[in-house]
Design a protein around this motif. Structure first.
Motif, PDB file in Angstrom:
ATOM      1  N   PRO A 262       0.821  -1.225   0.000  1.00  0.00           N
ATOM      2  CA  PRO A 262       0.000   0.000   0.000  1.00  0.00           C
ATOM      3  C   PRO A 262       0.852   1.271   0.000  1.00  0.00           C
ATOM      4  N   LEU A 263       1.978   1.215   0.702  1.00  0.00           N
ATOM      5  CA  LEU A 263       2.862   2.390   0.724  1.00  0.00           C
ATOM      6  C   LEU A 263       3.417   2.682  -0.666  1.00  0.00           C
ATOM      7  N   LEU A 264       3.783   1.645  -1.393  1.00  0.00           N
ATOM      8  CA  LEU A 264       4.266   1.831  -2.763  1.00  0.00           C
ATOM      9  C   LEU A 264       3.157   2.349  -3.676  1.00  0.00           C
TER      10      LEU A 264
ATOM     11  N   ALA B 198      13.763   3.313  -0.998  1.00  0.00           N
ATOM     12  CA  ALA B 198      13.965   2.873   0.386  1.00  0.00           C
ATOM     13  C   ALA B 198      12.939   1.799   0.775  1.00  0.00           C
ATOM     14  N   VAL B 199      11.680   2.016   0.343  1.00  0.00           N
ATOM     15  CA  VAL B 199      10.639   1.022   0.642  1.00  0.00           C
ATOM     16  C   VAL B 199      10.955  -0.301  -0.047  1.00  0.00           C
ATOM     17  N   PHE B 200      11.430  -0.231  -1.304  1.00  0.00           N
ATOM     18  CA  PHE B 200      11.796  -1.454  -2.023  1.00  0.00           C
ATOM     19  C   PHE B 200      12.907  -2.215  -1.306  1.00  0.00           C
ATOM     20  N   VAL B 201      13.910  -1.477  -0.799  1.00  0.00           N
ATOM     21  CA  VAL B 201      15.018  -2.124  -0.085  1.00  0.00           C
ATOM     22  C   VAL B 201      14.492  -2.878   1.144  1.00  0.00           C
TER      23      VAL B 201
ATOM     24  N   MET C  27      -1.113  -3.982  -8.657  1.00  0.00           N
ATOM     25  CA  MET C  27      -0.465  -4.804  -7.634  1.00  0.00           C
ATOM     26  C   MET C  27      -1.302  -6.030  -7.258  1.00  0.00           C
ATOM     27  N   LEU C  28      -2.562  -6.086  -7.705  1.00  0.00           N
ATOM     28  CA  LEU C  28      -3.400  -7.255  -7.434  1.00  0.00           C
ATOM     29  C   LEU C  28      -3.142  -8.387  -8.419  1.00  0.00           C
ATOM     30  N   ILE C  29      -2.624  -8.046  -9.596  1.00  0.00           N
ATOM     31  CA  ILE C  29      -2.473  -9.057 -10.647  1.00  0.00           C
ATOM     32  C   ILE C  29      -1.512 -10.160 -10.205  1.00  0.00           C
TER      33      ILE C  29
END
Length: 589
Positions: free
Chosen positions: A48-50, A78-81, A298-300
């Motif tokens: 959700p943050l992304l 940063a979130v991905f890391v 992002m649901l796929i």
């Protein structure tokens, strides 16, 4: 074991029963599972943050705002890391429990296999059992791993992203959710059909494995009869059946992906149309819609993962049911909790009014009474099916008599611990089954024994001479099925294995029948040394080998019809004399 009908099918198992069956195997890994669960939560909450960051990024790029774009990209990076670190944590932390489940399943089932009732064991196919304990156990382990490492994060990702979408715009989220039941029904329907197809495919693999086991063991016989075309035809038929069964499974999977994908594409297009209408009506701004579309995309991935994993779970269910079928087979009668230790054994055997039948109404032994004194050599003779091998199985407590009792030194075998009994009663089978490994390991056969004790057993069995001449002596390796040793050498190793524990009773089941004259002479010398001072029961069809027995017992149709020494029985001119004359054996002058 020869190929024969496979184990009875287990009742259908659902997800709940699967988890109940496997949870005891997962329980020792609670801490690792909990740590993996924390990593899953971190991984899921990043989505959700992304999506929110994507909602900021797309309008910033459209407006050419470099500062906001750079800030958003750095924040997303940063979130991905953090997310990828959490993903690594969940994958590594959760892999070990899944592998332990597969190992524990194999351990439990192999342990049960060793305790199966012999009647049940003889009905099972060796190839099928091998497949269950290898491929099926691996498949269950893989399903557990995917369930806790992939399916659970995907389901939580779906819930988290859907929750964020509802928060952004309930109307759009409702439109999206309307497709969910349709997709779920499709996946469930496909999954049930995939499970049925997978069961049929796995059954075909088991039958193919059984045929391969028979074929490899019987290749010399096949060549001797020039039956290669017949065997090739059987093999081709089995692999064709396997191919068709496997193809049906793959075709179902191939059909499912485009159908579900088409629904997903239609849903996305419908959401775009509704989103345009919501923006036009002023109920949603472009940043919110950008976030919503990012969340929708992002649901796929989790839907695809859940669909694939559900199919694999169904195949894992089929494997688990096949493993559970072994659990449903009966095991041999356990030892009594208060069974006394056997202590020193003299070797007195008594059968009192013993009857036994493998099938109701078809007795193999009928009211047999027999007394064998310590140190006595008794030969059991008679036509095939007379009950000689069955009598041995009762003495080893492979089976229990339905009437009467069997006594060893006055102790009812049913009251003894099976391990104590089988240390006191040793078997030398007709076909020497020697496990691969070193010669010393083959003689010790899992028992603690010093090199001196192993060599002494080999000396008694007339095996020490040829073993010493091997390149590495007792460390020399025996290949699978003893292919690098002669039949006589293997049989002498089997005798050494039998006498290593100094048993009081020795059971010889046609121990020289498959040997040539030279090998038989060497083995017979080992047998005579092994028999010294022990109670011995000998099954023999070649009556010339038992003429010197203290007593000969003639069995026919499960009954003792004659007993006495060779000369006594020949003088009676009864059934024994008839058998001897057929083998050109005459009364000694």
């Amino acid at each position: 074991m020869l190929a024969s009908p496979t184990a009875r099918p287990a009742p259908p198992a659902g997800i709940g029963s699967t988890l109940r069956r496997l949870w005891p195997l997962l329980r020792p890994h609670r801490r690792r599972l909990a740590a993996g669960g924390v990593c899953i939560l971190v991984f899921v909450l990043c989505w959700p943050l992304l999506a929110w960051l994507a909602g900021r990024l797309i309008p910033a790029i459209g407006a050419g705002n470099v500062v906001v774009t750079l800030q958003t990209i750095l924040a997303a990076l940063a979130v991905f890391v953090v997310q990828k670190a959490a993903q690594f944590g969940q994958d590594t932390l959760l892999a070990a429990p899944a592998l332990h489940v597969s190992q524990a399943l194999r351990h439990e089932l192999f342990a049960r296999l060793q305790r199966l009732d012999f009647n049940a064991l003889e009905k099972l196919s060796a190839g099928d059992l091998t497949y269950r304990l290898t491929e099926d156990a691996d498949r269950v382990g893989e399903v557990i791993y995917k369930t806790i490492q992939d399916t659970t994060p995907s389901a939580l990702q779906l819930l988290a992203v859907l929750g964020y979408m509802v928060w952004l715009d309930g109307t759009l989220a409702l439109a999206t959710l309307l497709l969910a039941p349709v997709v779920a029904l499709l996946v469930s329907g496909f999954g049930a059909r995939v499970m049925g197809a997978a069961e049929r495919s796995q059954q075909q693999v088991s039958e193919l494995a059984s045929l391969l086991g028979e074929a490899i063991a019987g290749l010399p016989l096949v060549r001797a009869f020039a039956a290669e075309p017949w065997l090739q035809e059987r093999f081709d038929r089995e692999i064709a059946l396997h191919r068709r069964a496997r193809y049906r499974t793959l075709r179902l999977l191939a059909l499912q992906h485009p159908v579900v994908g088409l629904l997903e594409a239609a849903g996305i297009l419908a959401v775009l149309l509704i989103g345009a209408w919501r923006i036009q009506s002023g109920d949603l701004n472009s940043q919110g819609f950008s976030s919503y579309v990012a969340a929708l995309l992002m649901l796929i991935d989790p839907i695809a993962h859940l669909t694939t994993n559900f199919n694999e779970f169904q195949q894992g269910q089929a494997s688990l049911q096949r493993l559970r079928a072994i659990e449903l087979e009966p095991v041999e009668t356990p030892d009594r909790a208060d069974a006394p230790p056997l202590g020193p054994v003299k070797g007195a055997l008594v059968l009192e009014d013993v009857s036994f039948a493998y099938s109701p109404g078809q007795p193999v032994l009928h009211r047999v009474d027999l007394r064998v004194h310590p140190g006595e050599v008794v030969a059991l003779v008679g036509p095939s099916g007379a009950g000689k091998s069955t009598l041995f199985s009762l003495l080893l407590r492979f089976n229990a008599c339905q009437q009467g009792r069997v006594l060893l030194d006055g102790h009812d075998l049913a009251d003894l611990r099976s391990r104590d009994l089988r240390r006191a009663v040793a078997l030398v089978p007709q076909q020497s089954s020697i496990f691969s490994g070193s010669v010393a390991e083959a003689i010790a056969f899992g028992r603690e024994a010093s090199p001196e004790a192993i060599r002494e057993a080999a000396r008694i069995a007339n095996a020490d001479g040829f073993v010493q001449n091997l390149p590495q002596g007792y460390a020399s390796r025996i290949e699978e099925r003893g292919s690098n040793f002669s039949g006589g050498q293997l049989q002498r190793l089997a005798i050494a294995r039998a006498v290593l524990g100094n048993p009081a009773v020795l059971l010889l089941d046609e121990a020289t029948s498959a040997l040539d004259a030279e090998a038989e002479e060497a083995v017979q010398s080992g047998l005579e040394a092994a028999m010294a001072g022990r109670t011995v029961l000998v099954i023999a069809h070649r009556l010339a080998t038992v003429q010197n027995a203290d007593r000969i017992v003639v069995l026919e149709a499960g009954r003792i019809v004659e007993e006495g020494s060779h000369n006594q029985l020949m003088a009676q001119a009864g059934r024994y004399r008839d058998l001897c004359e057929r083998q050109f054996i005459h009364l000694e002058s």
